[in-house]
Design a protein around this motif. Structure first.
Motif, PDB file in Angstrom:
ATOM      1  N   UNK A  63       0.845  -1.209   0.000  1.00 45.78           N
ATOM      2  CA  UNK A  63       0.000   0.000   0.000  1.00 45.78           C
ATOM      3  C   UNK A  63       0.875   1.252   0.000  1.00 45.78           C
ATOM      4  N   UNK A  64       1.963   1.206   0.798  1.00 44.33           N
ATOM      5  CA  UNK A  64       2.867   2.354   0.856  1.00 44.33           C
ATOM      6  C   UNK A  64       3.519   2.634  -0.483  1.00 44.33           C
ATOM      7  N   UNK A  65       3.863   1.575  -1.217  1.00 37.79           N
ATOM      8  CA  UNK A  65       4.484   1.741  -2.532  1.00 37.79           C
ATOM      9  C   UNK A  65       3.509   2.391  -3.511  1.00 37.79           C
ATOM     10  N   UNK A  66       2.243   2.021  -3.412  1.00 40.21           N
ATOM     11  CA  UNK A  66       1.231   2.623  -4.299  1.00 40.21           C
ATOM     12  C   UNK A  66       1.053   4.104  -3.985  1.00 40.21           C
ATOM     13  N   UNK A  67       1.024   4.433  -2.688  1.00 39.76           N
ATOM     14  CA  UNK A  67       0.913   5.839  -2.299  1.00 39.76           C
ATOM     15  C   UNK A  67       2.143   6.610  -2.772  1.00 39.76           C
ATOM     16  N   UNK A  68       3.312   6.003  -2.583  1.00 43.34           N
ATOM     17  CA  UNK A  68       4.567   6.660  -2.942  1.00 43.34           C
ATOM     18  C   UNK A  68       4.652   6.937  -4.443  1.00 43.34           C
ATOM     19  N   UNK A  69       4.132   6.023  -5.253  1.00 40.80           N
ATOM     20  CA  UNK A  69       4.178   6.190  -6.711  1.00 40.80           C
ATOM     21  C   UNK A  69       3.424   7.430  -7.161  1.00 40.80           C
ATOM     22  N   UNK A  70       2.365   7.790  -6.454  1.00 37.47           N
ATOM     23  CA  UNK A  70       1.605   8.998  -6.764  1.00 37.47           C
ATOM     24  C   UNK A  70       2.175  10.216  -6.043  1.00 37.47           C
ATOM     25  N   UNK A  71       2.653   9.993  -4.826  1.00 32.82           N
ATOM     26  CA  UNK A  71       3.072  11.088  -3.964  1.00 32.82           C
ATOM     27  C   UNK A  71       4.372  11.747  -4.433  1.00 32.82           C
ATOM     28  N   UNK A  72       5.386  10.946  -4.763  1.00 29.84           N
ATOM     29  CA  UNK A  72       6.703  11.508  -5.111  1.00 29.84           C
ATOM     30  C   UNK A  72       6.648  12.460  -6.304  1.00 29.84           C
ATOM     31  N   UNK A  73       6.013  12.069  -7.434  1.00 31.14           N
ATOM     32  CA  UNK A  73       5.939  13.020  -8.562  1.00 31.14           C
ATOM     33  C   UNK A  73       5.171  14.287  -8.205  1.00 31.14           C
ATOM     34  N   UNK A  74       4.100  14.143  -7.396  1.00 27.35           N
ATOM     35  CA  UNK A  74       3.301  15.312  -7.021  1.00 27.35           C
ATOM     36  C   UNK A  74       4.117  16.286  -6.178  1.00 27.35           C
ATOM     37  N   UNK A  75       4.865  15.764  -5.209  1.00 26.19           N
ATOM     38  CA  UNK A  75       5.691  16.623  -4.361  1.00 26.19           C
ATOM     39  C   UNK A  75       6.788  17.306  -5.178  1.00 26.19           C
ATOM     40  N   UNK A  76       7.379  16.553  -6.108  1.00 22.92           N
ATOM     41  CA  UNK A  76       8.424  17.133  -6.943  1.00 22.92           C
ATOM     42  C   UNK A  76       7.868  18.251  -7.821  1.00 22.92           C
ATOM     43  N   UNK A  77       6.680  18.035  -8.384  1.00 25.78           N
ATOM     44  CA  UNK A  77       6.065  19.047  -9.237  1.00 25.78           C
ATOM     45  C   UNK A  77       5.737  20.303  -8.443  1.00 25.78           C
ATOM     46  N   UNK A  78       5.212  20.121  -7.229  1.00 25.42           N
ATOM     47  CA  UNK A  78       4.886  21.270  -6.379  1.00 25.42           C
ATOM     48  C   UNK A  78       6.148  22.044  -6.019  1.00 25.42           C
ATOM     49  N   UNK A  79       7.215  21.320  -5.643  1.00 30.08           N
ATOM     50  CA  UNK A  79       8.472  21.978  -5.279  1.00 30.08           C
ATOM     51  C   UNK A  79       9.053  22.760  -6.451  1.00 30.08           C
ATOM     52  N   UNK A  80       8.974  22.182  -7.661  1.00 31.58           N
ATOM     53  CA  UNK A  80       9.481  22.857  -8.851  1.00 31.58           C
ATOM     54  C   UNK A  80       8.696  24.131  -9.134  1.00 31.58           C
ATOM     55  N   UNK A  81       7.369  24.026  -9.051  1.00 35.03           N
ATOM     56  CA  UNK A  81       6.518  25.180  -9.338  1.00 35.03           C
ATOM     57  C   UNK A  81       6.744  26.297  -8.322  1.00 35.03           C
ATOM     58  N   UNK A  82       6.816  25.939  -7.042  1.00 34.36           N
ATOM     59  CA  UNK A  82       7.057  26.939  -6.003  1.00 34.36           C
ATOM     60  C   UNK A  82       8.420  27.596  -6.213  1.00 34.36           C
ATOM     61  N   UNK A  83       9.425  26.784  -6.559  1.00 31.63           N
ATOM     62  CA  UNK A  83      10.749  27.330  -6.805  1.00 31.63           C
ATOM     63  C   UNK A  83      10.765  28.300  -7.972  1.00 31.63           C
ATOM     64  N   UNK A  84      10.045  27.961  -9.041  1.00 35.92           N
ATOM     65  CA  UNK A  84      10.005  28.847 -10.204  1.00 35.92           C
ATOM     66  C   UNK A  84       9.258  30.130  -9.893  1.00 35.92           C
ATOM     67  N   UNK A  85       8.161  30.026  -9.124  1.00 34.88           N
ATOM     68  CA  UNK A  85       7.424  31.229  -8.753  1.00 34.88           C
ATOM     69  C   UNK A  85       8.286  32.147  -7.897  1.00 34.88           C
ATOM     70  N   UNK A  86       9.038  31.552  -6.992  1.00 37.47           N
ATOM     71  CA  UNK A  86       9.947  32.334  -6.151  1.00 37.47           C
ATOM     72  C   UNK A  86      11.048  32.968  -6.998  1.00 37.47           C
TER      73      UNK A  86
END
Length: 297
Positions: A63-86
């Motif tokens: 179950x953790x692996x399934x959550x991680x498969x969705x979670x990691x790309x989402x967190x990376x995308x959010x971090x990238x977007x926030x970094x670019x906005x900054x």
């Protein structure tokens, strides 16, 4: 959603990535106890375990692996977007290293760099002029400018100039003495002024008419690796010259050179800025790309 849920999911992603509570706690700057309590609270709320934990290892459950498969790309995308906005809120600062051939540097790169550097003093530009194709990743360039037809498929390619044409030219005196070629196959019977690239090869002479392409081997003649010398040699009557059209505009206008085989010189893809896809680019680089983009009239 509970306000702390996103934070706890991010903690889980770090633990799963590090596969260690000790390393994860050190990376986040918190105690192992606090990290363990946060994960326990998250698992209780979700109703299933996210991690297998032993004294020697930590790994995601199914179950953790399934959550991680969705979670990691989402967190990376959010971090990238926030970094670019900054990044967008600050003045573009940084060095952009670019390689280009002489013609592209003179006609495309330099005219774009003048206003870019004046309006953005924080951007430093390093230009390397060389006519050979360059592996920009191996050579540590941020970007290069080359003809679109010569680009690698794994590169981002941005048009930075109009479509172009090749001209085959010769001096009137040469044509009077040796005749005028009427088809590409005649080229091999003429003296030809050739370009030798950095790989030691003579550049081929390629022609196109009605989507039919033909490449011919030029006849014997002087060989150079400099466009100005090639034009000078053609003007002095040393043979036919195969060259980008606008490099001989003045000589054609003055009559010093005459164009031949014009029906076999169809427009082709012009210059492109190319760069690797896998790097996160700075605002300075994005500003540089925007300055060079070609906009059709």
């Amino acid at each position: 959603m509970r306000p702390d849920l996103f934070r706890e999911l991010a903690m889980f992603e770090v633990i799963a990535t590090e596969r260690s509570f000790t390393r994860a706690a050190r990376r986040m700057g918190i105690t192992q106890s606090a990290l363990s309590q946060s994960l326990k609270r998250l698992e209780n709320e979700l109703g299933f375990r996210l991690l297998h934990r032993t004294t020697r290892s930590t790994s995601p459950t199914e179950a953790g692996a399934r959550v991680l498969a969705k979670l990691s790309p989402a967190l990376k995308e959010i971090a990238t977007e926030v970094g670019q906005l900054s990044d967008d809120q600050s003045e573009p600062v940084g060095t952009v290293k670019v390689t280009a051939g002489k013609h592209a540097a003179d006609t495309i790169l330099w005219p774009a760099l003048v206003p870019l550097m004046r309006e953005n003093p924080g951007i430093e530009v390093e230009v390397c002029v060389q006519d050979d194709y360059v592996d920009i990743v191996a050579s540590r360039f941020d970007a290069g400018i080359r003809l679109g037809e010569r680009l690698e498929k794994d590169m981002v390619a941005v048009p930075v100039g109009p479509r172009m044409r090749i001209a085959v030219v010769a001096s009137p005196g040469y044509l009077t003495l040796h005749g005028t070629p009427t088809k590409p196959s005649d080229i091999s019977q003429h003296q030809c002024i050739s370009f030798r690239n950095g790989s030691g090869e003579l550049s081929p002479w390629t022609f196109e008419q009605n989507k039919h392409e033909i490449t011919v081997k030029p006849g014997r003649g002087p060989v150079f690796n400099d466009g100005d010398l090639m034009v000078a040699a053609a003007t002095e009557g040393f043979g036919l010259l195969y060259i980008i059209e606008d490099l001989v505009d003045l000589q054609l206008s003055s009559g010093a050179l005459v164009r031949v085989l014009q029906d076999w010189s169809e427009p082709f893809t012009g210059y492109h800025l190319y760069f690797a896809t896998r790097h996160q680019h700075t605002r300075a680089f994005r500003k540089f790309v925007e300055a060079l983009k070609y906009h059709s009239p």
